[in-house]
Design an enzyme around this catalytic site. Structure first.
Site, PDB file in Angstrom:
ATOM      1  N   HIS A   1       0.719   4.302  -2.728  1.00 19.95           N
ATOM      2  CA  HIS A   1       0.453   5.678  -2.312  1.00 19.95           C
ATOM      3  C   HIS A   1       1.603   6.612  -2.661  1.00 19.95           C
ATOM      4  O   HIS A   1       1.394   7.801  -2.896  1.00 19.95           O
ATOM      5  CB  HIS A   1       0.156   5.723  -0.812  1.00 19.95           C
ATOM      6  CG  HIS A   1      -1.227   5.286  -0.472  1.00 19.95           C
ATOM      7  ND1 HIS A   1      -1.988   5.887   0.507  1.00 19.95           N
ATOM      8  CD2 HIS A   1      -2.009   4.302  -0.989  1.00 19.95           C
ATOM      9  CE1 HIS A   1      -3.174   5.296   0.574  1.00 19.95           C
ATOM     10  NE2 HIS A   1      -3.203   4.322  -0.314  1.00 19.95           N
TER      11      HIS A   1
ATOM     12  N   HIS B   1      -5.694  -5.851  -3.255  1.00 20.68           N
ATOM     13  CA  HIS B   1      -6.606  -5.958  -2.119  1.00 20.68           C
ATOM     14  C   HIS B   1      -6.683  -7.368  -1.572  1.00 20.68           C
ATOM     15  O   HIS B   1      -7.393  -7.621  -0.608  1.00 20.68           O
ATOM     16  CB  HIS B   1      -8.015  -5.493  -2.530  1.00 20.68           C
ATOM     17  CG  HIS B   1      -8.157  -4.011  -2.593  1.00 20.68           C
ATOM     18  ND1 HIS B   1      -9.223  -3.389  -3.209  1.00 20.68           N
ATOM     19  CD2 HIS B   1      -7.384  -3.010  -2.121  1.00 20.68           C
ATOM     20  CE1 HIS B   1      -9.100  -2.076  -3.111  1.00 20.68           C
ATOM     21  NE2 HIS B   1      -7.989  -1.826  -2.451  1.00 20.68           N
TER      22      HIS B   1
ATOM     23  N   ARG C   1       0.826  -1.207   0.000  1.00 24.96           N
ATOM     24  CA  ARG C   1       0.000   0.000   0.000  1.00 24.96           C
ATOM     25  C   ARG C   1       0.866   1.265   0.000  1.00 24.96           C
ATOM     26  O   ARG C   1       0.573   2.241  -0.703  1.00 24.96           O
ATOM     27  CB  ARG C   1      -0.910   0.000   1.223  1.00 24.96           C
ATOM     28  CG  ARG C   1      -1.890   1.175   1.251  1.00 24.96           C
ATOM     29  CD  ARG C   1      -2.707   1.168   2.530  1.00 24.96           C
ATOM     30  NE  ARG C   1      -3.662   2.251   2.532  1.00 24.96           N
ATOM     31  CZ  ARG C   1      -3.913   3.028   3.571  1.00 24.96           C
ATOM     32  NH1 ARG C   1      -3.298   2.812   4.722  1.00 24.96           N
ATOM     33  NH2 ARG C   1      -4.818   3.986   3.500  1.00 24.96           N
TER      34      ARG C   1
ATOM     35  N   ASN D   1      -3.366   8.678   4.491  1.00 27.00           N
ATOM     36  CA  ASN D   1      -2.141   7.952   4.835  1.00 27.00           C
ATOM     37  C   ASN D   1      -1.923   7.753   6.331  1.00 27.00           C
ATOM     38  O   ASN D   1      -0.915   7.159   6.736  1.00 27.00           O
ATOM     39  CB  ASN D   1      -0.920   8.678   4.252  1.00 27.00           C
ATOM     40  CG  ASN D   1      -0.806   8.517   2.750  1.00 27.00           C
ATOM     41  OD1 ASN D   1      -1.418   7.624   2.171  1.00 27.00           O
ATOM     42  ND2 ASN D   1      -0.030   9.379   2.110  1.00 27.00           N
TER      43      ASN D   1
END
Length: 319
Positions: A66, A191, A62, A94
């Site tokens: 990001h 995911h 992740r 975040n």
């Protein structure tokens, strides 16, 4: 991707420039002579962290997403805020990012072996690859040669795709970064690792519309289970749900659950709203091999968006 691993991308859509793809500037052999120990040092840091915390792979994957979705993969998500400036890692989407210490530990070992040579952005890209591979997923050669960025603004995290996005919003967000609908479906497979906090999917299980309490695209039994762990006035900060039923294993169960009406985010369910994306979901649900091949290609494409200017000695501070 999660409200944690590809939750993976949280924030509000704003218009931004398209990031140039710099595949030609990167090379899988970039550090072969200057730092041949690099990949083993990163892998060791990830392995060590995973022994103590099984959420580390989702966190690293992740974190990489990001990072790349703001101004390219430049390690800007790693920078600390200062008294006068709030950095990306402290932007609302975040706040739940963690495992930064894994990158710090890898950087420390690398600086001891190859001082001043390897960027933090490259370390993060390698760590994300290792997070997938060490969770039972595929491995691949990571193109290297990224530089670290000097800019990190919490306000820029509004550019990250939100878990409430529909397909049109997702497509716009991805296309602005040179990523296709196929990339969107493949990268959403991130995911398969991670956990989502209640706040990221409350819109589907409470007051979905003026006439419906629950999103009708959710299985009724699955919606009931989500409502039990996330009551409407939930006060438990860490309550939520895993993103699929094999949350620490990188596999294609995420896509199977999508077809069973057991997706977590609105942005997940959105993949079933067009013939092309639904066909890809079905393909990946049927063939893990097809998913892994597509995921590798899309990861290399996304992680080749570059934009840095320096090699940081400390991943948390500009040089």
């Amino acid at each position: 991707m999660r409200a944690v691993a590809l939750a993976v991308f949280l924030g509000l859509l704003v218009v931004i420039q398209v990031f140039p793809s710099s595949v030609a500037a990167l090379s899988t052999k970039y550090y072969d002579h200057s730092c041949p120990q690099l990949e083993s040092l990163v892998t060791n840091a990830v392995k060590k962290a995973m022994k103590n915390d099984n959420t580390v792979p989702a966190a690293l994957l992740r974190m990489h997403f990001h990072d790349c979705f703001i101004r390219g993969c430049d390690g800007s998500v790693l920078l600390n805020s200062t008294a006068k400036h709030t950095a990306e890692k402290d932007g609302p989407p975040n706040i739940s990012l963690h495992a930064f210490y894994v990158i710090d530990n890898a950087k420390k070992a690398i600086e001891a072996a190859c001082p001043g040579i390897v960027s933090c952005a490259d370390i993060l890209a390698l760590a994300a690859r290792d997070a997938v591979a060490l969770s039972g997923g595929p491995t691949w050669e990571v193109p290297k040669g990224r530089l670290d960025g000097r800019v990190s603004k919490a306000s820029d995290t509004r550019q990250l795709p939100a878990p409430t996005f529909n397909l049109s919003q997702l497509q716009q967000s991805f296309s602005q970064r040179g990523l296709s609908l196929d990339d969107l479906v493949a990268l959403s497979g991130g995911h398969t690792l991670g956990f989502a906090h209640c706040s990221s999917f409350q819109n589907r299980i409470h007051k979905f519309s003026p006439t419906r309490e629950v999103d009708p695209t959710l299985s009724s039994s699955f919606a009931a289970s989500l409502r039990s762990v996330c009551p409407e006035h939930n006060a438990l900060k860490n309550a939520g749900s895993t993103l699929d039923s094999t949350t620490t294993v990188f596999d294609n169960v995420y896509y199977k659950m999508l077809l069973q009406e057991r997706s977590i985010f609105s942005s997940d369910q959105a993949l079933l709203t067009s013939p092309r994306t639904k066909a890809l979901v079905s393909k990946f649900a049927t063939s893990r091999q097809a998913f892994e091949k597509a995921f590798i290609n899309s990861m290399i494409k996304m992680s080749s968006l570059t934009g840095g200017q320096e090699i940081r000695l400390n991943c948390r501070v500009v040089r």
